[in-house]
Design a protein around this motif. Structure first.
Motif, PDB file in Angstrom:
ATOM      1  N   GLU A 159       1.172  -0.910  -0.388  1.00  0.00           N
ATOM      2  CA  GLU A 159       0.004   0.107  -0.122  1.00  0.00           C
ATOM      3  C   GLU A 159       0.995   1.433   0.587  1.00  0.00           C
ATOM      4  N   ILE A 160       0.194   2.354  -1.099  1.00  0.00           N
ATOM      5  CA  ILE A 160       1.308   4.136  -1.025  1.00  0.00           C
ATOM      6  C   ILE A 160       0.040   4.280  -0.408  1.00  0.00           C
ATOM      7  N   HIS A 161       0.936   5.236   1.145  1.00  0.00           N
ATOM      8  CA  HIS A 161       0.209   5.533   2.005  1.00  0.00           C
ATOM      9  C   HIS A 161       0.066   7.218   2.308  1.00  0.00           C
ATOM     10  N   ALA A 162      -0.016   8.272   2.233  1.00  0.00           N
ATOM     11  CA  ALA A 162       0.369  10.312   2.287  1.00  0.00           C
ATOM     12  C   ALA A 162       1.175   9.961   3.552  1.00  0.00           C
ATOM     13  N   HIS A 182      -8.550   8.922   5.534  1.00  0.00           N
ATOM     14  CA  HIS A 182      -8.802   8.571   4.262  1.00  0.00           C
ATOM     15  C   HIS A 182      -8.072   6.960   3.511  1.00  0.00           C
ATOM     16  N   GLY A 183      -7.223   6.070   3.841  1.00  0.00           N
ATOM     17  CA  GLY A 183      -7.351   5.057   3.251  1.00  0.00           C
ATOM     18  C   GLY A 183      -6.029   5.483   2.482  1.00  0.00           C
ATOM     19  N   PRO A 184      -5.282   4.441   1.991  1.00  0.00           N
ATOM     20  CA  PRO A 184      -3.801   4.177   1.074  1.00  0.00           C
ATOM     21  C   PRO A 184      -4.381   5.720  -0.655  1.00  0.00           C
ATOM     22  N   VAL A 185      -2.890   6.248  -0.617  1.00  0.00           N
ATOM     23  CA  VAL A 185      -3.727   7.089  -2.034  1.00  0.00           C
ATOM     24  C   VAL A 185      -3.095   5.574  -3.206  1.00  0.00           C
ATOM     25  N   HIS A 196      -4.557   6.366  -6.549  1.00  0.00           N
ATOM     26  CA  HIS A 196      -6.686   6.786  -7.110  1.00  0.00           C
ATOM     27  C   HIS A 196      -6.503   7.619  -6.057  1.00  0.00           C
ATOM     28  N   GLN A 197      -6.122   8.467  -5.843  1.00  0.00           N
ATOM     29  CA  GLN A 197      -6.404   9.019  -5.197  1.00  0.00           C
ATOM     30  C   GLN A 197      -5.560  10.202  -5.398  1.00  0.00           C
TER      31      GLN A 197
END
Length: 333
Positions: A159-162, A182-185, A196-197
């Motif tokens: 996963e990729i997170h801010a 927010h969930g992962p970006v 996807h964000q």
């Protein structure tokens, strides 16, 4: 069809230590740091995605990280990012304070080049060690064109997170890093890097040596102002108050709050809840409305540890409550 880079990017990996660079000592059964070259073994797995240069900068456990060390890491990162041949940067870090360092870098490094922070929950040699795959995925993300201009990212468990949203949520699970509101970006798949964000405007603060002492104090049922007064007596230049619910505190904490504000020591209010924001809603004694009227700065969705890092950086600019309120409102959610 994937959108993987058409040519190999030049990625620098700056290692700072943590579990990702540790293994269990068979005699003592304790997890200890390995040599600085411990992560070299993953490089063949990224040869199709990037040209990687390792910079073995530090090798320390993340509980030993301080704001001064965060600044040193940011200086090292800046040196690499300013080189035109550098396309992206990966920083390996222990997980206990990873979110704080990542957020500090997000505040003070103003580059469009990808900056990715990663680590591991299981040391090398453990069954299911997650460090190698996290490092490979971090390098792949840093090498991807779509990672540009997104601020500092944290890559863990595919996963990729801010950096401003992510937090460690479990003591030992490899899926510990989450972004509750927010969930992962984005995600790392076997074939591509997917976002996807979009990530909105972020706070930017000067890249200066952090000097202010800021204490983090948590409210709970029946707590008084003992820790607030202790912070003031110990020379705190700022306080982050982790309040209840939407931003309320027990009335017995109010004398310490008022004394801090009388001394022009800024107080930033966050919630101990991991979702939502603080608001000046309740008008009872110790309620958010009273705190707002007293001059307490309300943070917009940050947890306590990140608000502390931001206040440390912001105090390099101003102690004025109105200026600080702008820093803490701008671009967080």
């Amino acid at each position: 069809m994937t959108s993987a880079p058409s040519s190999k990017a030049n990625i620098i990996v700056v290692t700072t230590g943590g579990t990702i660079a540790m293994a269990e000592d068979q005699q003592t059964k304790s997890v200890r740091p390995l040599s600085s070259e411990a992560l070299q073994a993953v490089l063949p797995y990224v040869s199709d995605h990037a040209k990687v240069q390792m910079d073995h900068y530090l090798n320390i456990p993340s509980p030993h990280i301080t704001p001064d060390i965060m600044f040193q890491i940011s200086q090292r990162a800046k040196e690499w990012l300013e080189r035109p041949e550098t396309d992206g940067l990966v920083i390996t870090h222990g997980t206990d304070t990873l979110e704080e360092t990542a957020y500090y870098l997000d505040l003070v490094l103003h580059f469009d080049k990808p900056i990715v922070v990663t680590g591991a929950m299981r040391s090398q040699g453990e069954l299911g060690a997650d460090g190698p795959v996290n490092l490979v995925n971090a390098i792949r993300t840093a090498a991807h064109p779509r990672a540009k201009g997104k601020g500092v990212l944290v890559v863990f468990n595919d996963e990729i997170h801010a950096a401003r949203w992510v937090t460690k949520t479990h003591t030992s699970n490899v899926a510990t890093f989450r972004s509750p509101s927010h969930g992962p970006v984005g995600y790392v798949t076997k074939k591509d890097i997917l976002f996807h964000q979009s990530i909105s405007k972020k706070v930017q603060l000067p890249h200066k040596q952090p000097r202010a002492r800021v204490d983090l104090i948590k409210a709970a049922a029946g707590t008084d102002d003992c820790f607030l007064r202790c912070a003031l007596d110990s020379g705190a230049e700022g306080i982050v108050l982790e309040g209840l619910g939407q931003g309320n505190i027990p009335p017995a904490m109010l004398p310490g709050v008022k004394e801090a504000l009388r001394r022009n020591i800024p107080i930033v209010l966050v919630s101990r809840c991991y979702n939502g924001i603080v608001q000046d809603v309740y008008g009872y004694e110790g309620g958010g409305k009273e705190l707002k009227e007293l001059g307490v700065v309300f943070s917009n969705g940050l947890n306590g540890q990140k608000a502390r890092i931001q206040l440390i950086a912001a105090l390099n600019v101003s102690k004025d409550p109105e200026a600080l309120q702008e820093f803490f409102e701008d671009g967080i959610i």
